[in-house]
Design a protein around this motif. Structure first.
Motif, PDB file in Angstrom:
ATOM      1  N   ASP A   1      49.897  66.444  97.075  1.00  0.00           N
ATOM      2  CA  ASP A   1      50.391  65.200  97.665  1.00  0.00           C
ATOM      3  C   ASP A   1      51.913  65.142  97.757  1.00  0.00           C
ATOM      4  OD1 ASP A   1      50.890  64.944  94.963  1.00  0.00           O
ATOM      5  OD2 ASP A   1      49.962  62.966  94.772  1.00  0.00           O
ATOM      6  N   SER A   2      52.587  66.265  97.448  1.00  0.00           N
ATOM      7  CA  SER A   2      54.060  66.286  97.514  1.00  0.00           C
ATOM      8  C   SER A   2      54.573  66.594  98.921  1.00  0.00           C
ATOM      9  CB  SER A   2      54.629  67.293  96.516  1.00  0.00           C
ATOM     10  OG  SER A   2      54.251  68.623  96.850  1.00  0.00           O
ATOM     11  N   TYR A   3      53.690  66.975  99.831  1.00  0.00           N
ATOM     12  CA  TYR A   3      54.095  67.310 101.200  1.00  0.00           C
ATOM     13  C   TYR A   3      53.825  66.166 102.161  1.00  0.00           C
ATOM     14  CZ  TYR A   3      55.055  72.209 100.270  1.00  0.00           C
ATOM     15  OH  TYR A   3      55.603  73.379  99.812  1.00  0.00           O
ATOM     16  N   SER A   4      54.786  65.947 103.048  1.00  0.00           N
ATOM     17  CA  SER A   4      54.580  65.059 104.187  1.00  0.00           C
ATOM     18  C   SER A   4      54.772  65.918 105.429  1.00  0.00           C
ATOM     19  CB  SER A   4      55.556  63.881 104.165  1.00  0.00           C
ATOM     20  OG  SER A   4      56.885  64.341 104.188  1.00  0.00           O
ATOM     21  N   GLY A   5      54.258  65.461 106.540  1.00  0.00           N
ATOM     22  CA  GLY A   5      54.348  66.254 107.755  1.00  0.00           C
ATOM     23  C   GLY A   5      54.706  65.408 108.958  1.00  0.00           C
ATOM     24  N   LYS A   6      55.446  66.023 109.865  1.00  0.00           N
ATOM     25  CA  LYS A   6      55.803  65.378 111.125  1.00  0.00           C
ATOM     26  C   LYS A   6      55.351  66.291 112.251  1.00  0.00           C
ATOM     27  CE  LYS A   6      59.650  63.600 113.862  1.00  0.00           C
ATOM     28  NZ  LYS A   6      59.293  64.329 115.070  1.00  0.00           N
ATOM     29  N   VAL A   7      54.504  65.757 113.126  1.00  0.00           N
ATOM     30  CA  VAL A   7      54.004  66.492 114.282  1.00  0.00           C
ATOM     31  C   VAL A   7      54.729  65.949 115.500  1.00  0.00           C
ATOM     32  CG1 VAL A   7      51.965  67.032 115.671  1.00  0.00           C
ATOM     33  CG2 VAL A   7      51.755  66.798 113.179  1.00  0.00           C
TER      34      VAL A   7
ATOM     35  N   ALA B   1      48.049  67.329 117.922  1.00  0.00           N
ATOM     36  CA  ALA B   1      47.628  67.581 116.543  1.00  0.00           C
ATOM     37  C   ALA B   1      48.025  66.412 115.652  1.00  0.00           C
ATOM     38  CB  ALA B   1      48.260  68.871 116.032  1.00  0.00           C
ATOM     39  N   ALA B   2      47.354  66.323 114.517  1.00  0.00           N
ATOM     40  CA  ALA B   2      47.635  65.256 113.550  1.00  0.00           C
ATOM     41  C   ALA B   2      47.746  65.853 112.157  1.00  0.00           C
ATOM     42  CB  ALA B   2      46.533  64.206 113.575  1.00  0.00           C
ATOM     43  N   PHE B   3      48.709  65.361 111.377  1.00  0.00           N
ATOM     44  CA  PHE B   3      48.897  65.792 109.996  1.00  0.00           C
ATOM     45  C   PHE B   3      48.080  64.895 109.079  1.00  0.00           C
ATOM     46  CE2 PHE B   3      51.025  65.311 105.889  1.00  0.00           C
ATOM     47  CZ  PHE B   3      51.054  66.633 105.463  1.00  0.00           C
ATOM     48  N   SER B   4      47.463  65.506 108.074  1.00  0.00           N
ATOM     49  CA  SER B   4      46.776  64.722 107.040  1.00  0.00           C
ATOM     50  C   SER B   4      47.367  65.095 105.683  1.00  0.00           C
ATOM     51  CB  SER B   4      45.265  64.951 107.066  1.00  0.00           C
ATOM     52  OG  SER B   4      44.960  66.313 106.875  1.00  0.00           O
TER      53      SER B   4
END
Length: 123
Positions: A63-69, A75-78
């Protein structure tokens, strides 16, 4: 006699309608692509619509990662999470054909952003 035939007929109709709901989707399951986060920098990941990229975070918390698409239509980040005794890695799901850049950032200071491309094809 006439009533029993009617009851049997109704039972057959009810059973066949009930079994219609049991019909399975015959489309094949699409296995996810699994990559280590350290292998994604500058990489291109090929997915098909509906397929997911499962990102193994190694020793870092999921849970330490965030993502920007860049193109959220492609596409979608989860976000990764822990739910009870189950761990879900972060990931990216292919939504429609196209190509987009993804940037992963980590909430732990000093960790470089990971930038990669996701190419999604029709399945």
């Amino acid at each position: 006699m006439r009533i029993s035939r009617w009851v049997v007929g109704v039972a057959i109709v009810v059973a066949s309608v009930g079994l219609t709901g049991c019909a399975q989707d015959n489309s094949p399951a699409i296995a996810p692509v699994t990559k280590d986060v350290g292998d994604l920098q500058g990489a291109t990941v090929d997915l098909v619509v509906g397929q997911s990229l499962d990102i193994n975070t190694g020793d870092l918390a999921v849970d330490s990662y965030s993502g920007k698409v860049d193109d959220t239509g492609v596409a979608a980040f989860s976000k990764g999470r822990k739910d009870g005794g189950t761990t879900y890695n972060p990931g990216v799901k292919g939504l429609s054909a196209g190509s987009t850049k993804v940037v992963l950032s980590n909430s732990n200071g000093g960790i470089q952003d990971v930038t990669f491309t996701v190419d999604v094809a029709k399945n």
